[in-house]
Scaffold this motif. Structure first.
Motif, PDB file in Angstrom:
ATOM      1  N   THR A 314       6.768   0.357 -50.499  1.00  0.00           N
ATOM      2  CA  THR A 314       7.628  -0.677 -49.884  1.00  0.00           C
ATOM      3  C   THR A 314       7.292  -1.008 -48.232  1.00  0.00           C
ATOM      4  O   THR A 314       6.664  -0.198 -47.665  1.00  0.00           O
ATOM      5  N   VAL A 315       7.600  -2.104 -47.872  1.00  0.00           N
ATOM      6  CA  VAL A 315       7.191  -2.638 -46.496  1.00  0.00           C
ATOM      7  C   VAL A 315       8.527  -2.236 -45.757  1.00  0.00           C
ATOM      8  O   VAL A 315       9.439  -2.681 -45.838  1.00  0.00           O
ATOM      9  N   LYS A 316       8.181  -1.652 -44.586  1.00  0.00           N
ATOM     10  CA  LYS A 316       9.063  -1.389 -43.468  1.00  0.00           C
ATOM     11  C   LYS A 316       9.318  -2.701 -42.646  1.00  0.00           C
ATOM     12  O   LYS A 316       8.134  -3.226 -42.298  1.00  0.00           O
ATOM     13  N   ALA A 318       9.775  -5.803 -42.738  1.00  0.00           N
ATOM     14  CA  ALA A 318       9.075  -6.796 -43.387  1.00  0.00           C
ATOM     15  C   ALA A 318      10.206  -7.875 -43.149  1.00  0.00           C
ATOM     16  O   ALA A 318      11.386  -7.873 -43.440  1.00  0.00           O
TER      17      ALA A 318
ATOM     18  N   TYR B 162      -1.323  -7.214 -49.397  1.00  0.00           N
ATOM     19  CA  TYR B 162      -0.917  -7.022 -48.002  1.00  0.00           C
ATOM     20  C   TYR B 162      -1.894  -7.817 -47.016  1.00  0.00           C
ATOM     21  O   TYR B 162      -1.348  -7.979 -46.120  1.00  0.00           O
ATOM     22  N   MET B 165      -0.546  -9.825 -44.390  1.00  0.00           N
ATOM     23  CA  MET B 165       0.489  -9.452 -43.143  1.00  0.00           C
ATOM     24  C   MET B 165      -0.002  -8.837 -41.896  1.00  0.00           C
ATOM     25  O   MET B 165      -1.419  -8.835 -41.620  1.00  0.00           O
ATOM     26  N   GLU B 169       3.526  -5.220 -38.875  1.00  0.00           N
ATOM     27  CA  GLU B 169       5.042  -5.229 -40.092  1.00  0.00           C
ATOM     28  C   GLU B 169       4.780  -4.248 -41.046  1.00  0.00           C
ATOM     29  O   GLU B 169       5.635  -4.283 -41.816  1.00  0.00           O
ATOM     30  N   MET B 174       1.241   3.086 -43.812  1.00  0.00           N
ATOM     31  CA  MET B 174       0.378   1.942 -44.277  1.00  0.00           C
ATOM     32  C   MET B 174      -0.704   1.503 -43.299  1.00  0.00           C
ATOM     33  O   MET B 174      -1.624   1.048 -43.699  1.00  0.00           O
TER      34      MET B 174
END
Lengths: 318, 412
Positions: A314-316, A318, B162, B165, B169, B174
């Motif tokens: 999951t993206v933080k 975002a 991804y 991005m 972000e 990540m």
């Protein structure tokens, strides 16, 4: 060594620094006269024949609207409206042509200043030796009372717009160098190291890593350069640079309060406009930068037909 | 070191490397070679790396472990010449990078070496995809090709999709995946990882370690990994170099370092290591005392047990596949009942793979008196781990005073 005995201190010889500098300028005038004449012609053509003509060619109101649109594009509609109000106030004070003459001078001085300052700043950031050599020169240029520069400049370029541009140039150059050097030195060392680790050439490091990451700081420098140029452009009015500075000089000569304030307020208006616009460019908050920066969609995302799977982290934020 | 000479098969070969920072690094190195210590040179500058030599064969994860200031980060930077060694030689796949010009060095970096950084060192003005593609861009690979390869690399680290991005972000874990993808996209045989997981929180760190081990198994890269965390070093490293004050004090496998620390410094370090999480079943297994064939009967079992003075036996079939375990009292009953086969006497035995960490063996060991078996993929018995062995493996070899041994003769 001269022992004229004219200093007030006991036994300290009188050193004629002023005379030496004057001799230097005189030598330059008599030996490099053609070079200065060439520069003079170039600056004159650039400022008066091209830029000033261009700025005074459209109707004042039309150009005001163009300025407003520009402000809207780099920041937002509010700045656009403010710009329109400000520009109309210059027209209302009947200072439009003078303001455009001053703007032309400021833009030329700023342009030349940046062409010199950014490469010098880059070199100063790369080498400590260059940095420590450049720093005292910058200090001298910036702290010497601005009016003092007018005298030698006039001896070399005589009265007129070119002298105004050069005097302005000397005064506004230093922040351009300083901010460029600072901006590049501030770039995260590890990121530059990463560039080296993947085998980048020095040019690739400069143009793909350092300058893009320093651009915010450099734009703050550009903003400073423009502000200093504007303040000096008024002083340059005393050496025949015309524009708003010329009006101010005229107002002082004839003790004309009304004229003095109208010209002075016009300078303030220009300053506000130039400051807000350059600051907005540095922030990158407007539509223009968004348009320029809009990333083209990565092919991966376009072709990805499967829904966002649960195995994707999951993206933080975002 | 002579054993490694004339061995072009090494991925990395470092010989007598010194790196000093100061006004006159060469003279500092000369004094170091004459026996001066790091402290004595303090006034002249920093002797970051002193006489480092090691050899990394292709496909190995070589971990350099040391505290901050031990010179490990400088050492890894001499491997790609970002900090050129003051003296000594650094061979990367047979090429001595201390002797090449900058142009050649750049091309070696482009083609042979990639690097992952502690604080990720991503370029914030570029998208994730552009970051991952950086090495290819520098090499002049065309856009469509480098986008494809960057995307492949992002997929490998679980970040497919991804690419568009921006790094800011993403979360820390990540971002480091992007750093890893950037290094993988370069497709170099050697990867340098400078405290690559130190900035991540423990859970993410473990996840990344697992992922790295997995990738390593699939891609077979040579990795030089820097860390200050001994647990991490022992989890990842085939071999570990322990560094202190600029010197490598010991190089060895996890087992060698745990069981035979070269000096007090290393010994002090390994006190804090959670052995149950770095030692594996394969490393401590013992050959079984005796084996019972599945077709043999209780009498044979009884004889074997008496012969070897043991109370339990592993039972295997003809191809040595583990069938279970028999215990003394069951066998005794079986003999008394006159049974001819082991039917009904065979008991289940816990079995683990060689790569299982000791921590995961504890519960099973506590429930089964016979201890554990170690088997391979086909179920073949490779060895056993009696409970005593398990306890011993976990014990710290350095004596401790908090346990006293009591022995009082009872008066007659």
């Amino acid at each position: 060594m001269m022992f004229a005995g004219e200093t007030e201190g006991m036994g300290i010889p009188r050193v004629a620094v002023g005379d030496w500098i004057e001799t230097g300028f005189n030598w330059a005038r008599s030996n490099l006269g053609e070079v200065f004449a060439l520069m003079r012609n170039g600056l004159e053509t650039l400022t008066e024949d091209w830029l000033e003509t261009l700025l005074t060619w459209p109707d004042a109101l039309v150009l005001s609207v163009i300025f407003a649109l520009l402000a809207w594009m780099v920041r937002d509609w509010k700045l656009g409206v403010l710009t329109l109000v400000l520009m109309v106030s210059i027209i209302a004070m009947d200072q439009w042509d003078n303001a455009m003459a001053t703007l032309a001078l400021v833009l030329v001085a700023t342009g030349v200043a940046l062409v010199i300052a950014i490469p010098v700043g880059v070199l100063a950031a790369k080498s400590d030796r260059v940095s420590s050599a450049v720093r005292p020169i910058m200090d001298l240029m910036q702290t010497m009372p601005a009016l003092v520069w007018l005298v030698p400049v006039v001896t070399l370029f005589s009265i007129g717009v070119p002298a105004g541009v050069v005097a302005t140039l000397i005064f506004c150059l230093p922040p351009g160098v300083r901010f460029t050097e600072l901006g590049i030195r501030q770039v995260d060392r590890e990121v530059v190291e990463a560039g080296h680790a993947f085998g980048s050439t020095p040019g690739q490091i400069l143009f793909r890593i350092q300058l893009p990451l320093a651009v915010k700081t450099i734009m703050a420098g550009v903003n400073q350069v423009i502000m200093l140029a504007l303040s000096m452009a008024v002083i340059a009015g005393f050496v025949g640079a015309g524009g708003l500075g010329g009006e101010v000089a005229r107002a002082i000569g004839s003790l004309d309060i009304a004229l003095g304030f109208e010209a002075g307020l016009s300078v303030v208006v220009l300053a506000i406009y130039l400051d807000r616009v350059t600051a907005a460019v540095g922030d990158g908050s407007g539509i223009l930068t968004k348009l320029l920066r809009r990333r083209r969609p990565a092919p991966e995302q376009v072709s990805a037909t499967e829904p966002a799977g649960t195995d994707v982290p999951t993206v933080k934020n975002a | 070191m002579s054993a490694f000479e004339n061995n072009p098969a090494s991925a990395v070969r470092v010989q007598n490397v010194y790196k000093a920072f100061g006004k006159r690094p060469e003279s500092m190195v000369k004094r170091l070679k004459d026996g001066a210590t790091r402290e004595e040179l303090r006034s002249q500058g920093t002797a970051a790396v002193i006489d480092a030599s090691f050899d990394v064969p292709p496909g190995e994860i070589f971990v350099v472990m040391g505290l901050s200031g031990s010179g490990k980060s400088t050492l890894i930077r001499t491997l790609n010449g970002i900090q050129p060694a003051t003296s000594g030689s650094v061979e990367i796949f047979g090429q001595d990078i201390t002797k090449v010009n900058t142009r050649r060095l750049r091309s070696i970096r482009r083609e042979k070496i990639s690097m992952v950084f502690q604080h990720f060192a991503l370029m914030p003005h570029r998208t994730v995809g552009q970051n991952a593609a950086y090495s290819l861009e520098v090499r002049g690979v065309n856009r469509s090709e480098r986008e494809k390869r960057a995307n492949d690399a992002l997929k490998l680290v679980g970040l497919g999709g991804y690419g568009g991005m921006r790094p800011d972000e993403l979360s820390g874990g990540m971002r480091q995946r992007v750093g890893l993808a950037r290094a993988l996209a370069a497709e170099t045989e050697l990867m340098l990882m400078d405290e690559a997981f130190s900035a991540l929180d423990p859970l993410i760190r473990k996840e990344m370690q697992d992922q790295l081990l997995e990738l390593q198994q699939d891609l077979g890269k040579t990795i030089v990994f820097i860390t200050h965390d001994l647990n991490e070093a022992m989890r990842l490293g085939n071999r570990i170099a322990m560094m202190r004050d600029g010197r490598i004090v010991q190089i060895g496998t996890t087992e060698q370092i745990l069981n035979d620390p070269a000096n007090d410094y290393v010994a002090q370090f390994i006190q804090d290591v959670d052995r149950t999480r770095v030692l594996t079943a394969g490393e401590i297994k013992e050959p079984p005392v005796a084996l019972l064939g599945a077709e043999q009967g209780p009498r044979a079992a009884h004889r074997l047990m008496r012969q070897h003075q043991t109370s339990a036996l592993c039972v295997v079939n003809q191809s040595r596949v583990l069938q279970g375990v028999v215990y003394e009292h069951d066998i005794a009953e079986g003999v008394a009942a006159g049974k001819e086969t082991l039917a009904g006497l065979l008991k289940p035995m816990p079995a683990a793979r060689e790569e299982t960490y000791l921590a995961e063996l504890m519960t099973a060991a506590s429930e089964h008196a016979a201890g554990l078996a170690v088997i391979d993929d086909a179920g073949k018995l490779l060895g056993v781990i009696p409970r005593v062995t398990l306890l011993n493996a976990m014990a710290d070899p350095t004596p401790t005073s908090s346990v006293q041994t009591i022995h009082q003769e009872v008066a007659a």
